[in-house]
Design a protein around this motif. Structure first.
Motif, PDB file in Angstrom:
ATOM      1  N   TYR A 114      -2.675  -0.596  -9.214  1.00 57.88           N
ATOM      2  CA  TYR A 114      -4.058  -0.477  -8.733  1.00 57.88           C
ATOM      3  C   TYR A 114      -4.823  -1.669  -9.304  1.00 57.88           C
ATOM      4  N   ARG A 115      -4.540  -2.834  -8.783  1.00 55.22           N
ATOM      5  CA  ARG A 115      -5.071  -4.076  -9.359  1.00 55.22           C
ATOM      6  C   ARG A 115      -6.481  -4.373  -8.848  1.00 55.22           C
ATOM      7  N   LYS A 116      -6.615  -4.633  -7.540  1.00 54.29           N
ATOM      8  CA  LYS A 116      -7.916  -4.992  -6.963  1.00 54.29           C
ATOM      9  C   LYS A 116      -8.208  -4.219  -5.689  1.00 54.29           C
ATOM     10  N   GLY A 117      -7.163  -4.016  -4.892  1.00 53.67           N
ATOM     11  CA  GLY A 117      -7.314  -3.208  -3.686  1.00 53.67           C
ATOM     12  C   GLY A 117      -8.247  -3.801  -2.650  1.00 53.67           C
ATOM     13  N   GLU A 118      -8.168  -5.114  -2.470  1.00 53.22           N
ATOM     14  CA  GLU A 118      -9.089  -5.773  -1.537  1.00 53.22           C
ATOM     15  C   GLU A 118      -8.353  -6.458  -0.393  1.00 53.22           C
ATOM     16  N   VAL A 141      -0.165 -12.450  -3.256  1.00 58.30           N
ATOM     17  CA  VAL A 141      -0.964 -12.439  -4.486  1.00 58.30           C
ATOM     18  C   VAL A 141      -0.655 -11.185  -5.310  1.00 58.30           C
ATOM     19  N   SER A 142      -0.570 -10.070  -4.622  1.00 57.66           N
ATOM     20  CA  SER A 142      -0.285  -8.809  -5.303  1.00 57.66           C
ATOM     21  C   SER A 142       1.111  -8.848  -5.940  1.00 57.66           C
ATOM     22  N   PHE A 143       2.072  -9.395  -5.197  1.00 57.78           N
ATOM     23  CA  PHE A 143       3.453  -9.477  -5.672  1.00 57.78           C
ATOM     24  C   PHE A 143       3.545 -10.423  -6.870  1.00 57.78           C
ATOM     25  N   GLY A 201       0.807  -1.226   0.000  1.00 58.53           N
ATOM     26  CA  GLY A 201       0.000   0.000   0.000  1.00 58.53           C
ATOM     27  C   GLY A 201       0.836   1.269   0.000  1.00 58.53           C
ATOM     28  N   CYS A 202       2.046   1.166  -0.514  1.00 61.31           N
ATOM     29  CA  CYS A 202       2.959   2.315  -0.517  1.00 61.31           C
ATOM     30  C   CYS A 202       2.404   3.475  -1.364  1.00 61.31           C
ATOM     31  N   HIS A 203       1.861   3.150  -2.557  1.00 62.08           N
ATOM     32  CA  HIS A 203       1.319   4.217  -3.419  1.00 62.08           C
ATOM     33  C   HIS A 203       0.182   4.957  -2.706  1.00 62.08           C
ATOM     34  N   TRP A 204      -0.598   4.200  -2.000  1.00 65.36           N
ATOM     35  CA  TRP A 204      -1.778   4.748  -1.310  1.00 65.36           C
ATOM     36  C   TRP A 204      -1.345   5.744  -0.215  1.00 65.36           C
ATOM     37  N   CYS A 208      -1.566   0.047   9.122  1.00 66.28           N
ATOM     38  CA  CYS A 208      -1.942  -1.283   8.640  1.00 66.28           C
ATOM     39  C   CYS A 208      -2.918  -1.089   7.463  1.00 66.28           C
ATOM     40  N   TYR A 209      -2.589  -1.709   6.348  1.00 69.12           N
ATOM     41  CA  TYR A 209      -3.411  -1.605   5.121  1.00 69.12           C
ATOM     42  C   TYR A 209      -4.880  -1.903   5.426  1.00 69.12           C
ATOM     43  N   GLU A 210      -5.111  -2.951   6.196  1.00 64.90           N
ATOM     44  CA  GLU A 210      -6.491  -3.376   6.448  1.00 64.90           C
ATOM     45  C   GLU A 210      -7.236  -2.344   7.301  1.00 64.90           C
TER      46      GLU A 210
HETATM   47  P1  A3P Z   1      -3.551  -5.493  -5.045  1.00 58.94           P
HETATM   48  O1  A3P Z   1      -2.536  -6.002  -6.030  1.00 58.94           O
HETATM   49  O2  A3P Z   1      -3.933  -6.540  -4.038  1.00 58.94           O
HETATM   50  O3  A3P Z   1      -4.730  -4.897  -5.698  1.00 58.94           O
HETATM   51  P2  A3P Z   1       2.134  -0.848  -3.370  1.00 58.94           P
HETATM   52  O4  A3P Z   1       1.601   0.522  -3.597  1.00 58.94           O
HETATM   53  O5  A3P Z   1       2.880  -0.975  -2.098  1.00 58.94           O
HETATM   54  O6  A3P Z   1       2.844  -1.372  -4.581  1.00 58.94           O
HETATM   55  O7  A3P Z   1       0.856  -1.790  -3.142  1.00 58.94           O
HETATM   56  C1  A3P Z   1       0.007  -2.106  -4.219  1.00 58.94           C
HETATM   57  C2  A3P Z   1      -1.275  -2.675  -3.652  1.00 58.94           C
HETATM   58  O8  A3P Z   1      -2.014  -1.624  -3.004  1.00 58.94           O
HETATM   59  C3  A3P Z   1      -2.166  -3.227  -4.765  1.00 58.94           C
HETATM   60  O9  A3P Z   1      -2.870  -4.336  -4.196  1.00 58.94           O
HETATM   61  C4  A3P Z   1      -3.078  -2.040  -5.010  1.00 58.94           C
HETATM   62  O10 A3P Z   1      -4.277  -2.347  -5.661  1.00 58.94           O
HETATM   63  C5  A3P Z   1      -3.315  -1.547  -3.599  1.00 58.94           C
HETATM   64  N1  A3P Z   1      -3.809  -0.159  -3.561  1.00 58.94           N
HETATM   65  C6  A3P Z   1      -3.326   0.916  -4.193  1.00 58.94           C
HETATM   66  N2  A3P Z   1      -4.077   2.006  -3.942  1.00 58.94           N
HETATM   67  C7  A3P Z   1      -5.088   1.599  -3.138  1.00 58.94           C
HETATM   68  C8  A3P Z   1      -6.214   2.261  -2.539  1.00 58.94           C
HETATM   69  N3  A3P Z   1      -6.462   3.548  -2.742  1.00 58.94           N
HETATM   70  N4  A3P Z   1      -7.029   1.511  -1.765  1.00 58.94           N
HETATM   71  C9  A3P Z   1      -6.802   0.207  -1.561  1.00 58.94           C
HETATM   72  N5  A3P Z   1      -5.748  -0.477  -2.089  1.00 58.94           N
HETATM   73  C10 A3P Z   1      -4.902   0.205  -2.870  1.00 58.94           C
END
Ligand code: A3P
Length: 299
Positions: free
Chosen positions: A247-251, A132-134, A55-58, A190-192
């Motif tokens: 921004y794949r699924k974000g779940e 899964v994301s990786f 969730g680094c981008h987030w 925490c992402y969750e």
């Molecule tokens: P998924 O592949 O499970 O969808 P990072 O930024 O560290 O590379 O992490 C990428 C993960 O964060 C991806 O997970 C991505 O979809 C998710 N992500 C990015 N922006 C998000 C947001 N605004 N809300 C929820 N998840 C997000």
């Protein structure tokens, strides 16, 4: 160049860059990585540190809005301020306050960050969703030259034969650093928790930065940083393929569609061993009734 091909359980290979035993994406510049110990921090830099795919981008986007005190930030790629990728000269072009980011350990960074009291925001995510994301990241980005199946990928992931190191070693190492530097400003997210209540977590970050905005501003950031809004916005700077990866699924809980029961139990066993003594409790599911204001997934 110390490029290395890591073989999975079916013989498919993943190409990585090995710098003194720590692994990186194969296209990262080794000299920049080696220069991290001398990176010239500015006093007002803030740094997001995370294991890849957590969730680094987030968090980076939220921090920019808080630091720039507006939700109308320019659309940029976080990679422009990724410390193991861009040279300090390149990053010097960015005005203060900068939001830096990296996936390395504290020992890789310039220790001057302590005297400068560089604020660090760390984000952790449950290691099964990270896997899964990786996997998708490795499979879709051509530089990794990987074409394997998830089921054959899990062992290498758990063994830490992926960019950075093993997710548990990374998390434990940072946790120990946090404990050893109690006076240093480090916020652990925490992402969750962010998925569950983004407003609450945005406000927490704002307080950590010493800001005192009205709740309405924190709510505006939370609204603008939902998964689907971020994915739409970032489509302007990422190629479609990259946008579908970052921004794949974000779940929370997508891992249930990918892990076998045996793999899931195996991951739990390694987690128990490697995270012994840790206070971090990974969250593998969300109670949907408690999920608020960020429950869009775009999928
Ligand atoms: P998924 O592949 O499970 O969808 P990072 O930024 O560290 O590379 O992490 C990428 C993960 O964060 C991806 O997970 C991505 O979809 C998710 N992500 C990015 N922006 C998000 C947001 N605004 N809300 C929820 N998840 C997000």
């Amino acid at each position: 160049m110390s490029l290395k091909k890591v073989t999975d359980e079916a013989g498919d290979t993943l190409t990585l860059l090995d710098v003194d035993g720590f692994l990186f994406a194969p296209d990262l510049p080794e000299d920049v990585i080696r220069g991290l110990r001398h990176f010239p921090f500015r006093d007002d830099d803030v740094m997001v540190c995370s294991y890849p795919k957590s969730g680094c981008h987030w968090v980076w986007e939220i921090l920019r809005m808080l630091q720039e005190e507006t939700i109308d930030v320019a659309v940029h790629e976080k990679e422009g301020l990724m410390m193991e990728w861009r040279t300090p000269e390149f990053m010097d072009k960015f005005p203060s306050p900068r939001v830096l980011n990296n996936h390395v350990l504290l020992r890789h960074l310039n220790p001057e960050l302590f005297s400068k009291k560089i604020k660090i925001v760390m984000v952790v995510r449950n290691p099964k969703d990270v896997a899964v994301s990786f996997y998708h990241h490795h499979k879709k980005l051509v530089e990794y030259e990987y074409n394997g199946q998830f089921t054959n990928y899990v062992r290498n992931y758990l063994d830490g034969k992926v960019d950075s190191c093993c997710v548990f070693d990374y998390t434990r190492d940072w946790e120990k650093e946090i404990e050893e530097h109690p006076a240093h400003p480090i916020l652990l997210l925490c992402y969750e928790d962010m998925k569950e209540n983004l407003f609450h977590e945005v406000k927490k970050i704002g307080n950590f930065l010493g800001k005192s905005f009205e709740d309405a501003f924190y709510q505006k950031i939370a609204d603008k940083c939902t998964f689907s809004k971020m994915r739409d916005r970032k489509g302007a700077v990422h190629k479609e393929l990259e946008n579908n990866i970052f921004y794949r699924k974000g779940e929370v809980g997508d891992w249930k569609n990918w892990f076998t029961v045996a793999q899931s139990e195996w991951c739990d066993r390694i987690c128990e061993e490697k995270m012994a003594g840790s206070k971090i409790r990974f969250r593998y599911t969300l109670d949907n009734n408690r999920e608020t204001n960020n429950n869009d997934t775009g999928s």
